[in-house]
Write a protein that holds these residues in place. Sequence first.
Motif, PDB file in Angstrom:
ATOM      1  N   GLY A 110       0.813  -1.208   0.000  1.00 43.55           N
ATOM      2  CA  GLY A 110       0.000   0.000   0.000  1.00 43.55           C
ATOM      3  C   GLY A 110       0.845   1.256   0.000  1.00 43.55           C
ATOM      4  N   GLU A 162       1.484  -1.516  -4.869  1.00 43.73           N
ATOM      5  CA  GLU A 162       0.249  -0.725  -4.889  1.00 43.73           C
ATOM      6  C   GLU A 162      -0.670  -1.300  -5.962  1.00 43.73           C
ATOM      7  N   VAL A 213      -3.041  -1.889   3.770  1.00 40.33           N
ATOM      8  CA  VAL A 213      -3.879  -1.892   2.569  1.00 40.33           C
ATOM      9  C   VAL A 213      -5.369  -1.896   2.892  1.00 40.33           C
TER      10      VAL A 213
END
Length: 223
Positions: A69, A93, A144
């Motif tokens: 993330g 990501e 995340v």
Amino acid sequence: MLPWIQLDRATIPGEGGELRLKQRGAEFSIMLGSTELMNSRLSGSEEALATLSCERISGRKDARMLIGGLGMGFTLRAALGALPEDARVTVAELVPAVVDWARGPMAEFHKGTLDDLRVDIHVGDVGALIHSRNATYDAILLDVDNGPDGLTRASNDSLYNHAGLRAAKAALRENGVLAVWSSAPDAAFTRRLRDAGFTAEEIFVRANGKRGGRHVLWMATNR
């Protein structure tokens, strides 16, 4: 008070959820539906996720870190500030637009970290990356979701269940650290970490220095 302006929206790959980037003056927010995932005014616990992890792997040569993330870049920036020059950091990501936002409207928060020679940006699923690695990382940092369940997408549950934790353990080197960010405690997750063979510590930190809400970080060491 200044109104919020929506700058962009992005579909989360695979399951159709949508992220929205909003701005109000100098403040930014990333939303999932009615849930605020992150806000540019609140960075303390995201930074602590990195600094506490770096403390636990300090002194290791050629340290390797995986960050799940990118968000607003607070964790990455703090990690780079604490890691030596021979370290390497992979940031996974899932949503390509989040990387675009980091280079565009939110570039001031990222402060050039995406161009640091120690950093590799992997646009894709952090879970798939974890499952494809063996004894690779000294630290895996997961931020995340809003906790150890699949908030942003249901399949993220596989990061936090018994199989996912075993995969993370296998991807870590000896005495490696799995660090997980959460907006709230979760006793069942602490038990799953210990069942998977980690030494797990649950740490409460403020969202912003000595102020703001209390978030939870798990620091789990691969025994």
